[in-house]
Each structure stands twice: as structure tokens, then as C-alpha cells.
Design a protein around this motif. Structure first.
Motif, PDB file in Angstrom:
ATOM      1  N   GLY A  30       0.835  -1.200   0.000  1.00 22.53           N
ATOM      2  CA  GLY A  30       0.000   0.000   0.000  1.00 22.53           C
ATOM      3  C   GLY A  30       0.870   1.250   0.000  1.00 22.53           C
ATOM      4  N   PRO A  31       0.251   2.429  -0.039  1.00 24.42           N
ATOM      5  CA  PRO A  31       1.004   3.689  -0.099  1.00 24.42           C
ATOM      6  C   PRO A  31       2.018   3.874   1.033  1.00 24.42           C
ATOM      7  CG  PRO A  31      -1.292   4.089  -0.614  1.00 24.42           C
ATOM      8  CD  PRO A  31      -1.189   2.661  -0.149  1.00 24.42           C
ATOM      9  N   ALA A  32       1.630   3.575   2.260  1.00 25.05           N
ATOM     10  CA  ALA A  32       2.557   3.755   3.386  1.00 25.05           C
ATOM     11  C   ALA A  32       3.726   2.781   3.294  1.00 25.05           C
ATOM     12  CB  ALA A  32       1.821   3.599   4.709  1.00 25.05           C
ATOM     13  N   ALA A  33       3.447   1.535   2.918  1.00 24.20           N
ATOM     14  CA  ALA A  33       4.511   0.539   2.767  1.00 24.20           C
ATOM     15  C   ALA A  33       5.461   0.938   1.642  1.00 24.20           C
ATOM     16  CB  ALA A  33       3.927  -0.838   2.501  1.00 24.20           C
ATOM     17  N   LYS A  34       4.916   1.405   0.525  1.00 22.35           N
ATOM     18  CA  LYS A  34       5.759   1.832  -0.597  1.00 22.35           C
ATOM     19  C   LYS A  34       6.633   3.020  -0.227  1.00 22.35           C
ATOM     20  CE  LYS A  34       2.777   0.091  -4.266  1.00 22.35           C
ATOM     21  NZ  LYS A  34       1.877   0.440  -5.371  1.00 22.35           N
ATOM     22  N   ALA A  35       6.160   3.844   0.721  1.00 22.35           N
ATOM     23  CA  ALA A  35       6.958   4.988   1.179  1.00 22.35           C
ATOM     24  C   ALA A  35       8.006   4.568   2.199  1.00 22.35           C
ATOM     25  CB  ALA A  35       6.045   6.054   1.783  1.00 22.35           C
ATOM     26  N   ILE A  72      -4.967  12.800   9.811  1.00 17.72           N
ATOM     27  CA  ILE A  72      -6.147  12.488   8.993  1.00 17.72           C
ATOM     28  C   ILE A  72      -6.685  13.753   8.335  1.00 17.72           C
ATOM     29  CG2 ILE A  72      -8.551  11.700   9.094  1.00 17.72           C
ATOM     30  CD1 ILE A  72      -7.532   9.709  11.307  1.00 17.72           C
ATOM     31  N   SER A  73      -6.739  14.841   9.089  1.00 16.58           N
ATOM     32  CA  SER A  73      -7.219  16.112   8.529  1.00 16.58           C
ATOM     33  C   SER A  73      -6.349  16.570   7.368  1.00 16.58           C
ATOM     34  CB  SER A  73      -7.239  17.201   9.608  1.00 16.58           C
ATOM     35  OG  SER A  73      -8.203  16.913  10.581  1.00 16.58           O
ATOM     36  N   GLU A  74      -5.044  16.446   7.505  1.00 21.25           N
ATOM     37  CA  GLU A  74      -4.135  16.846   6.426  1.00 21.25           C
ATOM     38  C   GLU A  74      -4.292  15.942   5.210  1.00 21.25           C
ATOM     39  OE1 GLU A  74      -2.319  19.532   6.015  1.00 21.25           O
ATOM     40  OE2 GLU A  74      -2.930  20.265   7.975  1.00 21.25           O
ATOM     41  N   ILE A  75      -4.427  14.647   5.434  1.00 19.39           N
ATOM     42  CA  ILE A  75      -4.605  13.715   4.321  1.00 19.39           C
ATOM     43  C   ILE A  75      -5.848  14.083   3.525  1.00 19.39           C
ATOM     44  CG2 ILE A  75      -5.173  11.321   3.713  1.00 19.39           C
ATOM     45  CD1 ILE A  75      -3.333  10.496   6.099  1.00 19.39           C
ATOM     46  N   ARG A  76      -6.909  14.455   4.218  1.00 17.90           N
ATOM     47  CA  ARG A  76      -8.175  14.768   3.552  1.00 17.90           C
ATOM     48  C   ARG A  76      -8.132  16.046   2.729  1.00 17.90           C
ATOM     49  NH1 ARG A  76     -12.343  12.724   8.261  1.00 17.90           N
ATOM     50  NH2 ARG A  76     -12.057  10.520   7.774  1.00 17.90           N
ATOM     51  N   THR A  77      -7.069  16.834   2.848  1.00 14.86           N
ATOM     52  CA  THR A  77      -6.940  18.038   2.011  1.00 14.86           C
ATOM     53  C   THR A  77      -6.343  17.693   0.652  1.00 14.86           C
ATOM     54  OG1 THR A  77      -4.728  18.681   2.794  1.00 14.86           O
ATOM     55  CG2 THR A  77      -6.646  19.499   4.051  1.00 14.86           C
ATOM     56  N   HIS A  78      -6.007  16.424   0.450  1.00 12.03           N
ATOM     57  CA  HIS A  78      -5.415  15.949  -0.804  1.00 12.03           C
ATOM     58  C   HIS A  78      -6.332  14.931  -1.452  1.00 12.03           C
ATOM     59  CE1 HIS A  78      -1.490  17.844  -0.102  1.00 12.03           C
ATOM     60  NE2 HIS A  78      -1.739  17.600   1.171  1.00 12.03           N
ATOM     61  N   LYS A  79      -5.998  14.572  -2.673  1.00  7.66           N
ATOM     62  CA  LYS A  79      -6.808  13.579  -3.378  1.00  7.66           C
ATOM     63  C   LYS A  79      -5.941  12.369  -3.723  1.00  7.66           C
ATOM     64  CE  LYS A  79      -6.307  15.790  -7.933  1.00  7.66           C
ATOM     65  NZ  LYS A  79      -5.149  16.575  -7.615  1.00  7.66           N
ATOM     66  N   PRO A  80      -6.558  11.210  -3.986  1.00 10.05           N
ATOM     67  CA  PRO A  80      -5.791  10.035  -4.384  1.00 10.05           C
ATOM     68  C   PRO A  80      -4.890  10.361  -5.574  1.00 10.05           C
ATOM     69  CG  PRO A  80      -8.059   9.420  -3.952  1.00 10.05           C
ATOM     70  CD  PRO A  80      -7.999  10.936  -3.924  1.00 10.05           C
ATOM     71  N   GLU A 126      -6.595   5.435  -2.524  1.00  3.81           N
ATOM     72  CA  GLU A 126      -8.013   5.681  -2.289  1.00  3.81           C
ATOM     73  C   GLU A 126      -8.505   4.710  -1.237  1.00  3.81           C
ATOM     74  OE1 GLU A 126     -12.089   6.277  -4.863  1.00  3.81           O
ATOM     75  OE2 GLU A 126     -10.248   5.709  -5.852  1.00  3.81           O
ATOM     76  N   ARG A 127      -9.244   5.237  -0.278  1.00  2.00           N
ATOM     77  CA  ARG A 127      -9.800   4.385   0.764  1.00  2.00           C
ATOM     78  C   ARG A 127     -10.871   3.492   0.181  1.00  2.00           C
ATOM     79  NH1 ARG A 127     -12.107   6.977   6.175  1.00  2.00           N
ATOM     80  NH2 ARG A 127     -13.264   5.062   6.235  1.00  2.00           N
ATOM     81  N   THR A 128     -10.854   2.228   0.547  1.00  2.00           N
ATOM     82  CA  THR A 128     -11.890   1.304   0.110  1.00  2.00           C
ATOM     83  C   THR A 128     -13.226   1.778   0.632  1.00  2.00           C
ATOM     84  OG1 THR A 128     -10.315  -0.520   0.172  1.00  2.00           O
ATOM     85  CG2 THR A 128     -12.643  -1.101   0.141  1.00  2.00           C
TER      86      THR A 128
END
Length: 89
Positions: free
Chosen positions: A25-30, A53-61, A84-86
Motif C-alpha cells: 500500500g502507499p505507506a509501505a511503498k513509502a 487524517i485532517s491533512e490527508i483529507r486536504t489531498h486527493k488520491p 483511495e480508501r476502500t
């Protein structure tokens, strides 16, 4: 994530005993893993899980965002490409 007062700590286990960092997933790839403390996201200081979480939500997949984290007391940086969240539409 767990709250420790400074940053957002990646928990040892996710909800229901799942992996806290999804394999491939994205975190593992980072390069992040359980126990890492996320202290910065996209140039913003992160003080807690909800702040992250708030900061993540200011961005898009698909957005690539620089993160700062600590592992074993040492600071590191990485770039994470958001997924993208399932269940999200």
C-alpha cells in the motif's frame, strides 16, 4: 494510529487485527512501518492522529506528499503517493 502527544504513531496492529501498514500500500511503498511516528505531512507539523487524517483529507488520491517521520529516535523523510480508501467514492 495511536496518539502520543507529538506526532501520529503507526500502531502495531490495525483495526480488527489487520496489518497497520497494508502490504504494497502507499505507506509501505513509502517505507513506513509500525512504530514510526509521523511528525510532518506536506510541510505541516503533525501533533496527533486526527491532525494527520485532517491533512490527508486536504489531498486527493494520486497526490504525492512529503512526510517526515521518526524511527528509533531518528528523523527520516519519504514521499507517499496517496491511495483511495476502500468504500470511498
Amino acid at each position: 494510529m495511536t496518539e502520543q502527544g507529538e506526532g501520529a504513531t503507526i500502531a502495531a496492529q490495525g483495526s480488527g487485527g489487520t496489518a497497520s501498514v497494508t502490504p504494497n500500500g502507499p505507506a509501505a511503498k513509502a517505507g513506513t512501518k509500525a512504530g514510526d511516528v509521523i511528525t510532518g505531512f506536506g510541510g505541516h507539523v503533525i501533533y496527533s492522529g486526527p491532525a494527520l487524517i485532517s491533512e490527508i483529507r486536504t489531498h486527493k488520491p494520486g497526490d504525492s506528499v512529503k512526510i517526515t517521520y521518526e524511527r528509533d529516535g531518528k528523523a527520516a523523510t519519504a514521499t507517499v503517493t496517496l491511495g483511495e480508501r476502500t468504500g470511498d467514492s
